[in-house]
Design a protein around this motif. Structure first.
Motif, PDB file in Angstrom:
ATOM      1  N   ASP A 177      -7.870  -3.962  -4.352  1.00 35.25           N
ATOM      2  CA  ASP A 177      -8.822  -4.207  -3.244  1.00 35.25           C
ATOM      3  C   ASP A 177     -10.413  -4.216  -3.588  1.00 35.25           C
ATOM      4  OD1 ASP A 177      -6.734  -4.473  -1.523  1.00 35.25           O
ATOM      5  OD2 ASP A 177      -7.106  -2.265  -0.693  1.00 35.25           O
TER       6      ASP A 177
ATOM      7  N   TYR B 164       0.752  -1.221  -0.085  1.00 35.95           N
ATOM      8  CA  TYR B 164       0.016  -0.106  -0.044  1.00 35.95           C
ATOM      9  C   TYR B 164       0.946   1.312  -0.018  1.00 35.95           C
ATOM     10  CZ  TYR B 164      -3.707   3.302   1.472  1.00 35.95           C
ATOM     11  OH  TYR B 164      -4.375   4.476   1.524  1.00 35.95           O
TER      12      TYR B 164
ATOM     13  N   VAL C 205      -6.136   1.092  -4.158  1.00 36.11           N
ATOM     14  CA  VAL C 205      -7.106   0.291  -3.537  1.00 36.11           C
ATOM     15  C   VAL C 205      -8.333   0.022  -4.617  1.00 36.11           C
ATOM     16  CG1 VAL C 205      -9.299   0.755  -1.999  1.00 36.11           C
ATOM     17  CG2 VAL C 205      -7.068   1.721  -1.317  1.00 36.11           C
TER      18      VAL C 205
END
Length: 251
Positions: free
Chosen positions: A78, A24, A74
């Motif tokens: 994700d 990240y 993200v």
């Protein structure tokens, strides 16, 4: 006096650098971006073309606004199973087999003298790469080869989204000796992909990935030998072979 193989050391450094790039991209992470690029250049394990692609990714993240870089990460990794960096997501999905597989993988890391942080899951690609970087080069390449079908799937999905992060996954496929461009082409085939939970199974989570200096379980190879990870395709759900196997399991 201990002798070091510069090529092997460069290979390990490359794995760690690529693992870092897949983490990240918070503020602290960005501080070391330039050093990561330098490490990849010094290691010399990637082709010039692939290195240029990875450096382009590094430059684009460095130039992006902090919140934009985090949001892009993200959104890519994700949101959706196809690009997930948790490998067991592609193998087990949300099935009950995922828990035992996680525990087995944690045991593999512990046998190698590695400990996970409380915020890490053992099947995350970055964690697996960190582990691979501690193993002999031959074993690390074998490990990448065992998960190459998952890397291909992720690479194709990332390419389809037009993200520069595809360079990092492509670099891992290069190190595994697998052509990355084949994965991208597969994503554009007209036939729909089967459900991941029905298409893949993993008989023993990362079984055979022992650490150096210890004899593995059930005759697994010792130190300095390839440590195979057995993640294989499952027979089609409606095939005679699959039906027979299911009947045998219930018997």
């Amino acid at each position: 006096m201990v002798q070091y193989d510069r090529a092997d050391d460069g290979f390990s450094m490359t794995l760690r650098a690529l693992a870092y790039l897949l983490r990240y991209p918070d503020t602290q992470w960005r501080v070391y971006l330039e050093e990561v690029g330098e490490a990849l250049r010094e290691a010399g394990a990637l082709s010039r073309a692939r290195l240029a692609q990875v450096e382009a990714l590094i430059a684009s993240i460095a130039q992006a606004e902090q919140l934009d870089a985090e949001a892009a990460y993200v959104e890519l990794f994700d949101r959706g199973r196809g690009t997930a960096l948790h490998l067991f997501e592609h193998v087990h999905g949300d099935s009950r087999e995922r828990g035992p597989a996680m525990l087995d993988l944690i045991a593999t890391y512990e046998q190698a003298g590695l400990a996970l942080r409380t915020d890490e899951l053992p099947d995350h690609l970055t964690v697996l790469l960190e582990y691979a970087s501690t193993q002999p080069r031959e074993a690390a390449v074998a490990l990448l080869g065992e998960v190459a079908h998952i890397l291909q799937r992720i690479h194709g999905a990332v390419v389809k989204r037009g993200s520069a992060y595809s360079a990092v996954i492509g670099a891992l496929l290069d190190l595994a000796g697998v052509r990355a461009d084949a994965a991208a082409q597969a994503e554009h085939e007209p036939e729909p992909e089967p459900d991941l939970d029905a298409s893949w199974q993993e008989p023993a989570a990362f079984d055979g990935c022992g650490n150096q200096g210890q004899q593995g379980r059930q005759g697994q190879p010792g130190a300095g030998q390839p440590q195979p990870v057995h993640i294989v395709r499952r027979a089609a759900a409606d095939s005679p072979a699959a039906h027979s196997a299911a009947q045998g399991a219930r018997a």
